[in-house]
Design an enzyme around this catalytic site. Structure first.
Site, short mmCIF file in Angstrom:
data_model
loop_
_atom_site.label_atom_id
_atom_site.label_comp_id
_atom_site.label_asym_id
_atom_site.label_seq_id
_atom_site.Cartn_x
_atom_site.Cartn_y
_atom_site.Cartn_z
NE ARG A 69 35.92 70.14 48.45
CZ ARG A 69 35.43 69.12 49.17
NH1 ARG A 69 34.81 68.11 48.57
NH2 ARG A 69 35.54 69.09 50.48
CE1 TYR A 121 46.55 77.13 25.90
CE2 TYR A 121 46.41 75.50 27.64
CZ TYR A 121 46.53 76.81 27.24
OH TYR A 121 46.61 77.80 28.20
CG ASP A 193 40.46 72.00 24.31
OD1 ASP A 193 39.59 72.87 24.15
OD2 ASP A 193 41.49 72.19 24.99
CE LYS A 218 42.00 80.66 27.10
NZ LYS A 218 42.55 79.38 26.69
C1 LIG Z 1 43.24 78.30 27.32
C2 LIG Z 1 43.09 76.92 26.82
C3 LIG Z 1 43.11 75.83 27.71
C4 LIG Z 1 43.37 76.00 29.19
O1 LIG Z 1 42.35 76.69 29.81
P1 LIG Z 1 42.57 77.64 31.11
O2 LIG Z 1 41.21 78.20 31.34
O3 LIG Z 1 43.60 78.67 30.74
O4 LIG Z 1 43.05 76.77 32.21
C5 LIG Z 1 42.93 74.57 27.19
N1 LIG Z 1 42.75 74.37 25.88
C6 LIG Z 1 42.73 75.39 24.99
C7 LIG Z 1 42.52 75.09 23.54
C8 LIG Z 1 42.90 76.68 25.42
O5 LIG Z 1 42.90 77.69 24.54
#
Ligand SMILES: *Cc1c(COP(=O)(O)O)cnc(C)c1O
Length: 404
Positions: A69, A121, A193, A218
């Protein structure tokens, strides 16, 4: 792989900080940063260290790892790789994008205030309002393209300005440098982000952001086969605090998931080139299509922040939205009738995806509010994959013919 024994002294990281991606281009860093052939076997690829605990030579006398961890060699390589891609000194990986966002919020204290975008988001909006408001943090959601509105929202107790760019699903582009300046004037942190743009197209730390957050699920993973998150910073003290919460809260990724993301980042530059090329071509084609009222893509001259996007980004990305000239149910028929585009939420994989925000990702917003925010019934969002763009056009043409 890194020299495991100096995992904690940050020596690799300092090289990365001095000359960006260790003085090499991002295409080279994507493949090599954080990854040296294994010293014992010569294995080129980072092994999956499926392992929870580590032998110690004497009590407290370990070789850089005690418990997975806290630290795992596969994760170390991924974290070094991600830091290099963002041109940052320190990377931290998490079991999801939400895990990374949660860790940034762990930095705050009860009574702190956060300013963020009104089109942030959905999961971010949910953790802000449904989790952390309970912990006595407060949030203001404003149009972050309007710097006057951001200045009005920022207060003495503002501890964080959380920025997304481009945003979902209308692809608004926010000025990272300007928003970081506003945050810093008030002694607040600026976190960006960078999930939609990826470090191949946009590096927020270079523009003054303190922390970059990713959903590795993503584009960085890139193959729709793993869920993960990451944080990158250049600030050693901030990284240490993030590391404390990473270990204390425990939303850490498995070694297998780290391996999958490392496999993904190697091809990030070539994938992103094709995503951008296809999305740009498709956006132009849609803009001239009779069935389409409007296209939202930062690469189009008709996009309200096109010039900012051209300055801030090295390419316009693979995400776009468009409005079909039809009702909610006609738009539902469009997204249900495609074959190259799979009807699904999420984004950033090699395959093209299509979705209808009003009925799917943004269905929880009451219709009046949703329409006022610019999310019409006919809005369709696509994650443009790396298939042949002519097949995408033919697929959409057929779906428009069937549905409209
Ligand atoms: C998908 C997404 C998240 C969250 O990520 P997860 O891997 O689904 O927890 C946060 N910000 C953006 C812009 C996203 O597209």
């Amino acid at each position: 792989m890194n020299d495991r024994s100096d995992e904690t002294d940050g020596s690799d990281a300092e090289n990365a900080r001095d000359d960006g991606t260790n003085g090499v281009h991002i295409e080279t860093a994507a493949i090599h940063a954080g990854q040296e052939p294994d010293g014992a076997t010569g294995a080129l690829m980072t092994p999956i260290y499926a392992n929870s605990t580590y032998e110690q030579d004497g009590p407290g006398d370990h070789r850089g790892y005690e418990y997975s961890r806290t630290g795992n060699p596969t994760r170390t390589d991924l974290e070094a790789n991600l830091a290099a891609l963002e041109g940052g000194a320190f990377g931290r990986a998490f079991s999801s994008g939400m895990g990374s966002i949660n860790t940034v919020l762990n930095l705050l204290e009860a009574g702190d205030h956060v300013v963020t975008g009104d089109d942030v988001y959905g999961g971010t909006h949910r953790i802000f309002t449904q989790v952390y408001e309970e912990y006595d943090l407060s949030f203001d959601f404003v149009d972050t393209t309007d710097h006057g509105a951001v200045r009005d929202a920022v207060r003495d107790d503002t501890a964080l300005v959380w920025v997304e760019t481009p945003t979902n699903p209308l692809m608004r582009v926010n000025d990272i440098g300007a928003l970081a300046d506003i945050a810093h004037e008030h002694g607040a942190l600026c976190a960006v982000d960078n999930t939609f743009a990826t470090p191949y197209l946009q590096r927020p730390l270079e523009r003054g952001a303190d922390i970059v957050s990713h959903s590795l699920t993503k584009y960085l993973g890139g193959h729709s086969d793993v869920v993960g998150g990451a944080l990158v910073t250049d600030d050693a003290e901030l990284d240490e605090r993030l590391g404390f919460y990473q270990n204390s809260v425990g939303a850490t990724p498995s070694p297998f998931d780290c391996f999958l993301v490392l496999r993904g980042t190697k091809t990030l530059p070539v994938r992103m080139d094709r995503h951008c090329e296809n999305a740009s071509e498709l956006a132009r084609w849609l803009e001239g299509h009779d069935a389409v009222d409007r296209v939202y893509y930062p690469g189009l001259e008709s996009h309200p922040q096109h010039d900012l996007a051209a300055d801030q980004m090295d390419g316009f990305g693979g995400m776009l939205s468009f409005e079909v000239d039809g009702t909610l149910s006609q738009a539902s028929d469009v997204v249900s009738n495609t074959e190259v585009f799979t009807l699904a939420e999420s984004l950033g994989g090699v395959e093209s995806l299509i979705e209808q925000p009003a009925a799917m990702t943004h269905a929880a917003i009451p219709r009046e509010e949703r329409v006022a925010a610019g999310l019409s019934d006919g809005l369709v969002r696509v994650s443009v994959g790396v298939e042949h763009v002519d097949d995408m056009k033919a697929d959409l043409d057929a779906a428009f013919d069937d549905a409209l």
